[in-house]
Design an enzyme around this catalytic site. Structure first.
Site, PDB file in Angstrom:
ATOM      1  N   LYS A 292       4.860   5.251  -5.524  1.00 14.46           N
ATOM      2  CA  LYS A 292       3.522   5.500  -6.077  1.00 14.46           C
ATOM      3  C   LYS A 292       3.308   6.542  -6.868  1.00 14.46           C
ATOM      4  O   LYS A 292       4.132   7.905  -6.748  1.00 14.46           O
ATOM      5  CB  LYS A 292       2.683   5.867  -4.744  1.00 14.46           C
ATOM      6  CG  LYS A 292       2.272   4.787  -3.697  1.00 14.46           C
ATOM      7  CD  LYS A 292       1.457   5.266  -2.772  1.00 14.46           C
ATOM      8  CE  LYS A 292       0.850   3.998  -1.758  1.00 14.46           C
ATOM      9  NZ  LYS A 292       0.118   3.094  -2.433  1.00 14.46           N
ATOM     10  N   ARG A 366       1.618  -5.208   5.068  1.00  6.14           N
ATOM     11  CA  ARG A 366       1.679  -6.708   5.490  1.00  6.14           C
ATOM     12  C   ARG A 366       3.205  -7.067   5.999  1.00  6.14           C
ATOM     13  O   ARG A 366       3.103  -7.897   7.011  1.00  6.14           O
ATOM     14  CB  ARG A 366       1.290  -7.380   4.333  1.00  6.14           C
ATOM     15  CG  ARG A 366       2.092  -7.388   3.288  1.00  6.14           C
ATOM     16  CD  ARG A 366       1.596  -7.986   1.866  1.00  6.14           C
ATOM     17  NE  ARG A 366       0.583  -6.979   1.319  1.00  6.14           N
ATOM     18  CZ  ARG A 366      -0.014  -7.176   0.131  1.00  6.14           C
ATOM     19  NH1 ARG A 366       0.044  -8.271  -0.520  1.00  6.14           N
ATOM     20  NH2 ARG A 366      -0.923  -6.244  -0.029  1.00  6.14           N
TER      21      ARG A 366
HETATM   22  N1  BES Z   1      -1.278   2.002   1.963  1.00  8.06           N
HETATM   23  C1  BES Z   1      -1.604   1.055   0.759  1.00  8.06           C
HETATM   24  C2  BES Z   1      -3.160   0.873   0.532  1.00  8.06           C
HETATM   25  C3  BES Z   1      -3.978   1.986   0.260  1.00  8.06           C
HETATM   26  C4  BES Z   1      -4.396   2.283  -1.117  1.00  8.06           C
HETATM   27  C5  BES Z   1      -4.621   2.574   1.296  1.00  8.06           C
HETATM   28  C6  BES Z   1      -5.077   3.397  -1.279  1.00  8.06           C
HETATM   29  C7  BES Z   1      -5.432   3.598   1.078  1.00  8.06           C
HETATM   30  C8  BES Z   1      -5.740   3.958  -0.319  1.00  8.06           C
HETATM   31  C9  BES Z   1      -0.826  -0.052   0.576  1.00  8.06           C
HETATM   32  O1  BES Z   1       0.377  -0.141   1.484  1.00  8.06           O
HETATM   33  C10 BES Z   1      -0.394  -0.338  -0.549  1.00  8.06           C
HETATM   34  O2  BES Z   1       0.153   0.390  -1.354  1.00  8.06           O
HETATM   35  N2  BES Z   1      -1.025  -1.459  -1.213  1.00  8.06           N
HETATM   36  C11 BES Z   1      -0.605  -2.016  -2.524  1.00  8.06           C
HETATM   37  C12 BES Z   1      -0.270  -3.607  -2.521  1.00  8.06           C
HETATM   38  C13 BES Z   1       0.272  -4.065  -3.886  1.00  8.06           C
HETATM   39  C14 BES Z   1       1.599  -3.394  -4.170  1.00  8.06           C
HETATM   40  C15 BES Z   1       0.235  -5.520  -3.810  1.00  8.06           C
HETATM   41  C16 BES Z   1      -1.913  -1.678  -3.322  1.00  8.06           C
HETATM   42  O3  BES Z   1      -3.092  -1.918  -2.999  1.00  8.06           O
HETATM   43  O4  BES Z   1      -1.661  -1.309  -4.505  1.00  8.06           O
HETATM   44 ZN    ZN Z   2       2.181   0.564   0.314  1.00 10.67          ZN
END
Ligand code: BES
Ligand code: ZN
Ligand code: ZN
Length: 519
Positions: A292, A366
């Site tokens: 990230k 997931r």
């Molecule tokens: N933990 C994050 C989702 C999240 C983002 C929670 C911001 C709270 C605030 C999750 O694991 C994630 O990073 N999801 C990705 C999925 C994508 C790579 C398909 C996302 O939402 O960008």
């Molecule tokens: Zn994530």
């Protein structure tokens, strides 16, 4: 006498926890005599202040409130001293004293209480909303700040007459006595239990990730279980590998701190219905190799919010003795990039045998949930409810406060309705047929991320649906996925009964949903 056990305190289990007002119940209006503070809900009608008649106030107090400019607007705080008593008037707005307005107003009132307050409030407007509002809105987390540096949450737009003898130092634990009828005592205890459960979830989510990681989180869950009469089983890293939990071990393999799977269960003697609960427990989400951006990454301490809500809700359900059997599954892992981390392109085998191609290591929630849902399904529960801080797409679709609910039509709609009734805003969202095609992988049964960003929240639900099993009758288990990515964490200041940082959403929605499906 209370008919159920109160939820015990858990504050010793974490290095820091939030503070809340101390609440007492009294079935005696004379108790008001010894209080130095009275909390008074006031209404608004056609823009004008209206004060409900109450043994705690007088026409003189009303006159002074008017002259201070009080309007009764929802959440507005006006303070005045009359005959040596501090009156904290809180607006409940135009909609009358309904549960939602009252809960929000009591949240604002709790934040307006100062040091060494000995306050009273009438419970007759609604015991549950009053108790939940005061405890949930009065919650404040200062973490490991040194005591002299702790900052109070100041109420917005507070109107104050010159109040002598009341210091402006941060409130520690103001005492509030809720006055009601003897018959209300059970309702009072039940509301305190639910609020304490929400506080437990908030405390866990607020805890920084250097201090909360899979192994000690599993220990804390075990201690909570012990105090609430839940059965607990923890699978460690070796057991997870041996038993084929390939999603949990793949996500956890990049971290020095190995993953866990916690299984809690509780069954009422009157249990007719069984419910499996599953909650995402990523104790920190860096994204892994699909790392990230730095800005805002510190907020990923909240990525175990689903598991905290499930643990807290299960504890409350046991304390309230709801007529249910609950099996709660908490897959815990830390998602780190390292030489041992999983890579994009890896193919993993989940519990139960399904395979996933890992397109993006940041879609890790997931992967761990897939194993837990597959394992939970093996026991053929009547319902399966899963919750997680799963997608950034949840915020794009529904904003910062409203969670998305996907899954079987009936259960999904029921949860959405229950959520809105108790003022944890939630909205039913569809599963999209195009995702059934787009989820196909050339090298595995499915892939964990879509090639475009469209419907990212719904794609995740489609992914999870592949792991939901059957009831004893061979039907698909009625299931729901609650995406609380944004509602679990308040990035702004406190409002209503919601504090800054961890909100404890969706603890109350889970408890109320189980109350209604098992009654
Ligand atoms: N933990 C994050 C989702 C999240 C983002 C929670 C911001 C709270 C605030 C999750 O694991 C994630 O990073 N999801 C990705 C999925 C994508 C790579 C398909 C996302 O939402 O960008
Ligand atoms: Zn994530
Ligand atoms: Zn995550």
């Amino acid at each position: 006498m209370s008919t159920h056990a109160k939820l015990p305190h858990f504050s010793d289990l974490l290095p820091a926890h939030g503070t809340m007002p101390q609440l007492e119940f009294a079935a005696d209006i004379a108790r008001a005599e010894s209080a130095n503070t009275r909390i008074i809900p006031v209404l608004q009608e056609d823009g004008e202040l209206v004060m409900p008649t109450s043994p705690l106030t007088s026409a003189e107090v009303y006159r002074q409130l008017e002259s201070l400019g009080a309007t009764g607007k929802l959440g507005e705080i006006t303070k005045l001293v009359s005959d040596g008593v501090l009156y904290v008037a809180v607006g409940v707005g135009e909609d009358g004293l309904d549960e939602t307005a009252l809960r929000r107003a009591m949240g604002a009132a709790a934040r307006a209480l100062k040091d060494s307050t000995n306050a009273v409030v009438l419970g007759s407007y609604g015991i549950r909303a009053t108790v939940e509002g005061l405890l949930l809105g009065g919650y404040a987390y200062n973490g490991l700040k040194s005591a002299d540096k702790a900052t109070p949450d100041t109420a917005e737009g507070e109107k104050t007459a010159e109040v002598e003898g009341y210091s402006d130092t941060p409130a520690r634990r103001p005492l509030v006595t809720v006055i009601g009828d003897e018959a209300d005592r059970d309702q009072f205890d039940a509301a305190v239990t639910v609020a304490n459960a929400v506080a437990l979830a908030r405390d866990l989510v607020n805890t920084p990730s250097n201090l909360l990681y899979p192994a000690n989180y599993a220990d804390i869950a075990t201690a909570v279980a012990g105090r609430c009469g839940l059965t607990v089983e923890v699978l460690d890293h070796d057991q997870l590998r041996e038993q084929g939990f390939g999603g949990i071990t793949a996500v956890g393999q990049g971290s020095e701190r190995p993953p866990r799977l916690v299984h809690l269960s509780w069954a009422s003697e009157n249990a007719g219905t069984s419910v499996a609960l599953v909650g995402k427990g990523i104790t920190f989400d860096t994204g892994g190799i699909s790392i990230k951006p730095a800005a805002g990454m510190e907020q990923m301490v909240m990525d175990m919010g689903g598991s905290a809500a499930v643990l807290a809700a299960t504890s409350a359900i046991a304390a309230l003795e709801l007529p249910a059997r609950v099996d709660a599954w908490l897959p815990l892992a830390e998602n780190m990039p390292s030489g041992t981390a999983q890579r994009p392109g890896d193919v993993i085998t989940h519990y139960g045998g399904m395979t996933s191609e890992v397109i993006n290591t940041d879609a890790e929630g997931r992967l761990v949930l897939a194993d837990a849902i597959a394992r939970a399904s093996e026991d053929h529960p009547d319902y399966l409810i899963e919750t997680s801080t799963l997608t950034g797409a949840q915020m794009v679709a529904l904003g910062k406060r409203t969670f998305g609910i996907m899954g079987s039509d009936e259960l999904r709609d029921q949860i959405a309705e229950t959520a809105r009734e108790i003022d944890e805003p939630g909205w039913a969202m569809p599963m999209l047929e195009e995702h059934d095609e787009e989820i196909a992988s050339k090298v595995a049964d499915i892939k964990n991320a879509n090639s475009d960003r469209f419907g990212g929240m719904e794609f995740a639900a489609t992914y999870l649906s592949k792991f939901v099993g059957e009831t004893a009758d061979g039907e698909e288990i009625p299931w729901a996925h609650i995406d609380v990515a944004s509602p679990a964490w308040n990035t702004g200041g406190p409002y209503g009964f919601i504090p800054a940082r961890a909100t404890g959403v969706p603890v109350r929605t889970i408890v109320e949903t189980i109350r209604s499906i098992c009654s």
